[in-house]
Design a protein around this motif. Structure first.
Motif, PDB file in Angstrom:
ATOM      1  N   ARG A 199      53.475   6.570  28.650  1.00 53.07           N
ATOM      2  CA  ARG A 199      54.790   6.204  28.126  1.00 53.07           C
ATOM      3  C   ARG A 199      54.948   6.632  26.680  1.00 53.07           C
ATOM      4  O   ARG A 199      55.978   6.356  26.055  1.00 53.07           O
ATOM      5  CB  ARG A 199      54.994   4.685  28.236  1.00 53.07           C
ATOM      6  CG  ARG A 199      55.165   4.191  29.663  1.00 53.07           C
ATOM      7  CD  ARG A 199      55.463   2.701  29.712  1.00 53.07           C
ATOM      8  NE  ARG A 199      54.394   1.920  29.109  1.00 53.07           N
ATOM      9  CZ  ARG A 199      54.532   1.202  27.995  1.00 53.07           C
ATOM     10  NH1 ARG A 199      55.675   1.155  27.351  1.00 53.07           N
ATOM     11  NH2 ARG A 199      53.502   0.520  27.525  1.00 53.07           N
ATOM     12  N   PHE A 200      53.939   7.284  26.118  1.00 47.98           N
ATOM     13  CA  PHE A 200      54.081   7.689  24.716  1.00 47.98           C
ATOM     14  C   PHE A 200      55.272   8.637  24.583  1.00 47.98           C
ATOM     15  O   PHE A 200      55.338   9.654  25.266  1.00 47.98           O
ATOM     16  CB  PHE A 200      52.820   8.343  24.168  1.00 47.98           C
ATOM     17  CG  PHE A 200      52.966   8.640  22.698  1.00 47.98           C
ATOM     18  CD1 PHE A 200      52.679   7.665  21.755  1.00 47.98           C
ATOM     19  CD2 PHE A 200      53.445   9.864  22.258  1.00 47.98           C
ATOM     20  CE1 PHE A 200      52.871   7.911  20.395  1.00 47.98           C
ATOM     21  CE2 PHE A 200      53.638  10.112  20.901  1.00 47.98           C
ATOM     22  CZ  PHE A 200      53.349   9.132  19.978  1.00 47.98           C
ATOM     23  N   ALA A 204      61.326   2.989  24.582  1.00 48.84           N
ATOM     24  CA  ALA A 204      61.089   1.819  25.417  1.00 48.84           C
ATOM     25  C   ALA A 204      62.369   1.070  25.744  1.00 48.84           C
ATOM     26  O   ALA A 204      63.204   0.828  24.884  1.00 48.84           O
ATOM     27  CB  ALA A 204      60.104   0.889  24.723  1.00 48.84           C
ATOM     28  N   SER A 207      58.876  -2.415  28.348  1.00 46.69           N
ATOM     29  CA  SER A 207      57.568  -1.781  28.282  1.00 46.69           C
ATOM     30  C   SER A 207      56.682  -2.026  29.499  1.00 46.69           C
ATOM     31  O   SER A 207      55.899  -1.160  29.876  1.00 46.69           O
ATOM     32  CB  SER A 207      56.833  -2.268  27.037  1.00 46.69           C
ATOM     33  OG  SER A 207      57.676  -2.198  25.919  1.00 46.69           O
ATOM     34  N   ASP A 236      48.565   5.730  24.513  1.00 41.28           N
ATOM     35  CA  ASP A 236      49.252   4.676  25.274  1.00 41.28           C
ATOM     36  C   ASP A 236      48.196   3.739  25.843  1.00 41.28           C
ATOM     37  O   ASP A 236      47.416   4.127  26.706  1.00 41.28           O
ATOM     38  CB  ASP A 236      50.088   5.324  26.388  1.00 41.28           C
ATOM     39  CG  ASP A 236      50.735   4.289  27.318  1.00 41.28           C
ATOM     40  OD1 ASP A 236      50.601   3.074  27.066  1.00 41.28           O
ATOM     41  OD2 ASP A 236      51.388   4.714  28.298  1.00 41.28           O
ATOM     42  N   ASN A 318      62.346  -4.652  22.031  1.00 42.58           N
ATOM     43  CA  ASN A 318      62.195  -3.201  21.851  1.00 42.58           C
ATOM     44  C   ASN A 318      63.373  -2.579  21.103  1.00 42.58           C
ATOM     45  O   ASN A 318      63.209  -1.594  20.387  1.00 42.58           O
ATOM     46  CB  ASN A 318      62.065  -2.509  23.216  1.00 42.58           C
ATOM     47  CG  ASN A 318      60.679  -2.672  23.815  1.00 42.58           C
ATOM     48  OD1 ASN A 318      59.680  -2.792  23.096  1.00 42.58           O
ATOM     49  ND2 ASN A 318      60.602  -2.703  25.134  1.00 42.58           N
TER      50      ASN A 318
ATOM     51  N   VAL B  41      53.897   5.966  14.634  1.00 42.55           N
ATOM     52  CA  VAL B  41      53.506   4.670  15.195  1.00 42.55           C
ATOM     53  C   VAL B  41      53.716   3.553  14.177  1.00 42.55           C
ATOM     54  O   VAL B  41      54.391   2.558  14.459  1.00 42.55           O
ATOM     55  CB  VAL B  41      52.033   4.692  15.671  1.00 42.55           C
ATOM     56  CG1 VAL B  41      51.609   3.309  16.164  1.00 42.55           C
ATOM     57  CG2 VAL B  41      51.832   5.733  16.768  1.00 42.55           C
ATOM     58  N   THR B  48      57.051   5.220  20.365  1.00 44.17           N
ATOM     59  CA  THR B  48      55.651   5.207  19.959  1.00 44.17           C
ATOM     60  C   THR B  48      55.001   3.888  20.379  1.00 44.17           C
ATOM     61  O   THR B  48      55.672   2.893  20.588  1.00 44.17           O
ATOM     62  CB  THR B  48      55.507   5.393  18.443  1.00 44.17           C
ATOM     63  OG1 THR B  48      56.187   4.327  17.790  1.00 44.17           O
ATOM     64  CG2 THR B  48      56.107   6.719  18.013  1.00 44.17           C
ATOM     65  N   LEU B  49      53.676   3.932  20.497  1.00 42.38           N
ATOM     66  CA  LEU B  49      52.951   2.797  21.062  1.00 42.38           C
ATOM     67  C   LEU B  49      51.707   2.465  20.237  1.00 42.38           C
ATOM     68  O   LEU B  49      51.091   3.353  19.661  1.00 42.38           O
ATOM     69  CB  LEU B  49      52.514   3.136  22.493  1.00 42.38           C
ATOM     70  CG  LEU B  49      53.640   3.414  23.494  1.00 42.38           C
ATOM     71  CD1 LEU B  49      53.077   4.069  24.745  1.00 42.38           C
ATOM     72  CD2 LEU B  49      54.364   2.132  23.840  1.00 42.38           C
ATOM     73  N   LYS B  89      59.417  -2.269  13.223  1.00 38.62           N
ATOM     74  CA  LYS B  89      59.721  -2.490  14.639  1.00 38.62           C
ATOM     75  C   LYS B  89      60.607  -3.719  14.834  1.00 38.62           C
ATOM     76  O   LYS B  89      61.041  -4.006  15.938  1.00 38.62           O
ATOM     77  CB  LYS B  89      58.416  -2.689  15.430  1.00 38.62           C
ATOM     78  CG  LYS B  89      57.471  -1.473  15.382  1.00 38.62           C
ATOM     79  CD  LYS B  89      56.301  -1.610  16.349  1.00 38.62           C
ATOM     80  CE  LYS B  89      55.342  -2.728  16.019  1.00 38.62           C
ATOM     81  NZ  LYS B  89      54.665  -2.627  14.718  1.00 38.62           N
ATOM     82  N   ASP B 277      52.831  -3.792  25.348  1.00 36.17           N
ATOM     83  CA  ASP B 277      52.246  -2.476  25.088  1.00 36.17           C
ATOM     84  C   ASP B 277      50.733  -2.534  24.885  1.00 36.17           C
ATOM     85  O   ASP B 277      50.099  -1.493  24.708  1.00 36.17           O
ATOM     86  CB  ASP B 277      52.894  -1.845  23.842  1.00 36.17           C
ATOM     87  CG  ASP B 277      54.318  -1.374  24.116  1.00 36.17           C
ATOM     88  OD1 ASP B 277      54.604  -1.030  25.273  1.00 36.17           O
ATOM     89  OD2 ASP B 277      55.132  -1.364  23.180  1.00 36.17           O
TER      90      ASP B 277
END
Lengths: 484, 478, 95
Positions: A199-200, A204, A207, A236, A318, B41, B48-49, B89, B277
């Motif tokens: 999922r990178f 989102a 998620s 990820d 998100n 990130v 991004t995660l 975020k 995540d």
């Protein structure tokens, strides 16, 4: 235009045997986009110049006899919630209307190797919708009937394949967003097992449910695309570090002794045409040697509310980052920082996105967490257990993708709950992280495509692909051809 | 007027000294040009995660072991949702209901004896960015370099009863974190920050009073002053017949007062939920045991050992063990042959004074503990005098080389040769007949004067003990 | 559960969404319908059921503490609607 009717695999074969050049394939696709996009609105961004340049490079490599992957050089397009380095990625939202990522999504990166990307595809805003009517860039129209929706949220991804505007596309599926448009547009789509496609770089929505997957003209194409996009990605944490199969090997073999379950609850409310086509398709499979039983999964009735709570809760968090500070839209007039937040988010998001953020915020807020969010997570456990039990006996589940064929544009936009209710066949698959496939299995009396959904065990993609390919070898529904 | 007692609990946030940030590979390093230790990130770009840094877990467990916590077998991370420009975020990844470590304690040394302070929990979380308010008249600017720097939050039970206890508690924690090498605890770089909860109650009352929370205190001194201010403020309130309101206050160190942050918005509702995540963290018992066994000797254990094994006074042992590099320097010097008392005196005395003057830490002392040991031995063997030792030390700070060589180069060697000294003593006696008279008449000062004369004659190099003996011997002859 | 305009307002504030007065009634009605739809979950007895945050669970997904190159500052702030002196810029915050 015969070139446009080719599947991705057929186009690749012609390309690699030098029957056709990459430039020819690319130009044909670009011309089709020019001809059709005004009416279908599948693309938000077309990368004409870049695509032609990439095509030129690939033709040079082919001329030089360089080894390439099977689908190398076959023009594709990507849903606009999958980040593409240097190419604007809008999520079909005013909020990200001018966002240009400095990185590629994992899947986009994989395809870009010896690839020709035609552009970025329209979708429901932030992938929230079942009809592709919530896009800031306007609704996508179904190539089979321009007054009807293509299904959502990957409406552009499905319509582009159906209309010959790309040989294959990537979509994303949070509650049915690949399978539903695939079904409405008569193409083949796969939502892979959660964790098999990184999922990178996928912007989102929810998620724990989101997954990228392919849409194409055939199960065979889907298998080849899966080989290109699956794999472990260290960026990820939910990407699975397992040995990934060669999905094209699953295309050999047959459905003999395959055990299929028909889950009664998925047929509740299905139109007569949908019911009949799906059951006929299952009959086709049993005629080919599969076995089939009708069973019941009562927990299915709770999947929809659980899905809307989980997905909206995660979405509310998100989408909190869209605040006008780092990227995207910022309101022009405001009094202070707080007011900037309110105005930016009010002006930047569409109504459906706001509704979901509201619902999710409510479900997570103090006093309601246990009754909604936690409860939905408990229902997730029950749904998983329900599937586990079915898969002790069966190899896969067959069902409709949607109770009806494509509905009219504007038909359901006034009543969100009515819109949500249609997703009952698809959402459980995401809640349980399972692979789910949608393939054409017939047409209704108006000539609109009907989709068959196949649901597999975790990592059961090969079973689904084998059944789907066997079915497509025996039938012509997938050759529908709304396009040319 | 009733007497009040304070009830204090502290949440201490300490930055972990990992190489990289908690969820991405950007450098975890103080300083650096604005927005240069950043990636998609840690700046929260779409799609991004986060991926958890394994060292963060290890360091937190280490801290948990050092603070006698039980370590969660299965832990998870959660999102804490709120809007602020330093939080890209709009949620902070933290831990809500299952922290990595819980139910620990730490013993703090007070004058009245040791007191046990409960540790409620230790959890991991990410730091936010930095807002620059003074760079522009109309705007606040945001620097994300610090975004995603790993933190542990150590939450104490409300077991502290005075600002002094709070001070000792904070210093004990800092010392432990430095010892186990998980945080450098440099206050001036913001690597420790505290939230302090203070309430007061009439002495003898069991129930807690209404508390206020002071956020974001970024120095120990600020925390102590803030606590004192709060106690005074609340006491005055109660004595005037008023009531303490439960609220968040901001400590203004410059003004020396706390100010209510009466929120303009609604009460905080962080909407914590499990971070989808990230996957759960499982820590096996064996892993915890291994980390526990590899912990270095902690400061309070070291302190007790210095007293019992090395015979140092409690006070000295406390100072030497507070900062691990000091203890390590001391132990290395002792191992190289210095007496414990000698090494201790020099470290606590002249060395510490010079460090302060130069504004450096013992980590940056240019000479080795072995060189200190050699110097101490030279003094203890009588080869040089104590005052010559000071000169050797000063030289060591400038150009570290073998103390023996310094002694030679500066001609600091003490004259202990009786023949040479005898001659000087006799010269002094001959030149000072009056002093001999005085001595005979019982005046003590006379011999001190003659000592001084001999030392002067020897340019300070005469061994005072030898001179003293020779003087007495000669005087008695006359 | 019934939702009031006051609750809708509270939730909207939490989410930093501005609700225009003209939209309030409609939004409250929509929210009420959606929540009524979600209230079906209440029928289920889940007392003995563990909540699941993930469909597929893998434990201890960790990375080594190794430095990776950061991005150029221009790329980090390139998309910012307002920037100044290499920083993201927001309306002045009065603390």
């Amino acid at each position: 235009m015969e070139l446009l009717k080719l599947t991705a695999k057929e186009a690749a074969d012609k390309l690699h045997s030098k029957e056709v050049s990459c430039a020819e394939l690319t130009k044909a696709s670009l011309e089709q986009i020019k001809a059709k996009n005004e009416s279908i609105n599948a693309y938000i961004t077309v990368c004409e110049e870049e695509a032609l340049q990439q095509a030129e490079q690939i033709d040079a490599k082919i001329a030089a006899g360089e080894a390439m992957e099977p689908l190398a050089g076959v023009p594709y397009a990507i849903k606009d919630n999958i980040c593409t380095k240097g190419v604007r990625t809008t999520c079909a939202s005013k909020m990200l209307g001018n966002f240009v990522p400095p990185y590629n999504a994992y899947a986009a990166e994989r395809l870009s190797k010896d690839g020709v990307m035609l552009g970025k595809l329209n979708m429901d805003e932030f992938a929230m919708g079942s009809s592709n009517e919530t896009s800031y860039f306007g609704a996508v129209h179904n190539p089979y009937d321009l007054d009807r929706v293509p299904g959502g949220s990957s409406g552009g991804s499905a319509a582009a394949v159906a209309a010959g505007m790309a040989y294959y596309t990537l979509g994303s599926d949070t509650g049915g967003s690949i399978r539903l448009p695939a079904s409405f547009c008569g193409v083949t789509g796969l939502k892979p097992t959660y964790g098999t496609v990184s999922r990178f770089g996928l912007v989102a929505f929810a998620s724990s449910l989101d997954q990228i997957g392919p849409l194409a003209k055939s199960a065979e194409d889907v298998a080849y695309i899966m080989n290109r996009i699956t794999g472990h990605d260290k960026m990820d944490s939910t990407s699975l570090d397992i040995a990934y199969p060669d999905y094209t090997k699953a295309l050999q073999g047959d459905v003999k002794d395959m055990k299929i379950a028909l889950v009664r609850e998925y047929f509740a409310g299905a139109d007569a045409a949908v019911d009949a086509s799906v059951k006929a398709a299952v009959k086709q499979l049993t005629d080919m040697g599969a076995q089939c039983d009708e069973i019941s999964m009562p927990i299915t009735d709770y999947a929809l509310p659980a899905y809307y709570i989980i997905s909206s809760s995660e979405a509310s968090s998100n989408l909190a980052r869209y605040d006008g500070v780092k990227y995207g839209f910022r309101a022009e007039k405001f009094e202070d920082l707080t007011d900037m937040y309110f105005k930016t988010r009010d002006e930047g998001f569409g109504d459906e996105v706001k509704r979901r953020i509201m619902l999710g915020t409510y479900a997570l807020s103090s006093g309601y967490y246990d009754a909604y969010y936690k409860k939905a997570q408990q229902v997730r456990t029950m749904i998983k257990q329900g599937f586990d039990k079915v898969f002790e006996t069966y190899d896969m589940i067959a069902s409709p993708v949607y109770p009806t064929t494509a509905f009219g544009i504007g038909e359901k936009t006034d009543d969100p709950v009515k819109m949500y209710a249609g997703d009952l066949c698809t959402v459980s698959v995401n809640i349980a992280g399972l692979p789910g496939m949608s393939l054409p299995c017939g047409f209704d009396e108006k000539g609109l495509p009907i989709g068959l959904q196949l649901i597999g065990k975790p990592f059961g993609e090969e079973t689904l692909l084998r059944a789907a390919h066997a079915f497509q070898c025996a039938t012509d529904y997938h050759k529908g051809g709304a396009q040319a | 007027m009733s007497e009040y007692e304070a009830v204090i609990g502290i949440e201490m946030h300490a930055e972990l000294s990992t190489k990289t940030k908690i969820y991405c590979g950007c450098k975890n390093e103080f300083g650096g040009e604005i927005n240069t230790h950043c990636c998609p990130v840690c700046t929260g770009m779409p799609g991004t995660l986060p991926v958890l840094n394994e060292k963060v877990v290890e360091y937190a467990v280490k801290a948990g072991c050092a603070l006698n916590c039980s370590i969660a077998n299965l832990s998870k991370q959660d999102r804490k949702n709120y809007f602020y420009p330093d939080l890209p975020k709009a949620y902070q990844i933290s831990q809500f209901d299952i922290p990595l470590c819980a139910d620990g304690y730490v013993d703090i040394p007070l004058e009245s004896g040791t007191k046990r302070i409960g540790i409620t929990r230790i959890h991991i979380e990410e730091d936010a960015g930095k807002l620059l308010h003074d760079a522009s008249d109309t705007d606040s600017l945001v620097d994300f370099n610090r975004c995603g720097v790993p933190l542990i939050e150590i939450v104490s039970e409300p077991d502290l009863r005075s600002s002094e206890e709070a001070r000792v508690y904070l210093e004990t924690l800092r010392s432990i974190l430095q010892y186990i090498d998980v945080s450098d605890c440099k206050m001036q770089e913001g690597s420790i920050r505290c939230d302090v909860n203070v309430s007061i109650r009439p002495k003898g009352q069991k129930e807690f009073g209404v508390r206020s929370e002071m956020k974001n205190v970024n120095s120990f001194r600020g925390a102590i002053r803030g606590i004192e201010y709060e106690i005074a403020r609340q006491t005055a309130l109660l004595e005037a017949g008023g009531q303490v309101v439960q609220e968040t206050r901001r400590w203004d160190d410059a003004k020396g007062e706390s100010v209510s942050m009466r929120s303009k918005e609604e009460a905080q509702d962080y909407r914590y939920f499990p971070e989808p995540d990230l996957m759960p963290i499982r820590i096996e018992k064996e892993t915890v045991e291994k980390i526990r066994q590899e912990l270095p000797e902690l400061p309070h254990v070291k302190r007790a050992r210095y007293v019992s094994e090395l015979g140092l006074p409690e006070y000295d042992a406390g100072i030497l063990t507070e900062y691990r590099p000091t203890a390590e320097f001391f132990e290395a010097a002792v191992a190289a042959g210095a007496s414990a008392k000698g090494a201790s005196n020099w470290i606590m005395g002249d060395i510490s004074r010079i460090l302060k003057e130069k504004d450096i830490l013992i980590d940056d002392v240019p000479f080795s503990p072995q060189q200190l040991a050699e110097m101490v031995q030279l003094i203890e063997s009588g080869a040089i005098s104590n005052s010559a030792g000071k000169k050797v030390l000063e030289t060591l700070f400038e150009s570290p080389k073998a103390p023996k060589q310094i002694v030679e180069e500066l001609g600091l060697a003490q004259i202990s040769d009786e023949g040479a000294l005898q001659k000087m003593v006799q010269d002094v006696l001959e030149q000072n007949p009056q002093s001999i008279e005085d001595y005979k008449a019982g005046k003590d000062r006379a011999i001190k004067f003659m000592m001084g004369q001999v030392m002067k004659l020897s340019k300070g190099k005469a061994n005072p003990q030898t001179v003293n003996a020779l003087l007495k011997e000669e005087l008695d002859k006359r | 559960m019934k939702i009031t305009e006051k609750e809708v307002d509270y939730v909207a504030r939490l989410a930093r969404l501005h609700v225009q007065e003209s939209q309030m009634q409609r939004l409250t009605q929509d929210m009420g319908n959606i929540i009524a739809f979600a209230d079906k979950l209440g029928e289920l007895d889940t007392e003995q059921v563990e909540p699941a945050a993930h469909s597929i669970v893998v434990e201890n997904v960790l990375r080594a503490d190794e430095v990776q190159p950061s991005y150029a500052r221009e790329d980090i702030i390139a998309n910012a609607p307002h920037k100044q002196a290499g920083c993201f810029s927001v309306p002045k915050i009065v603390e």
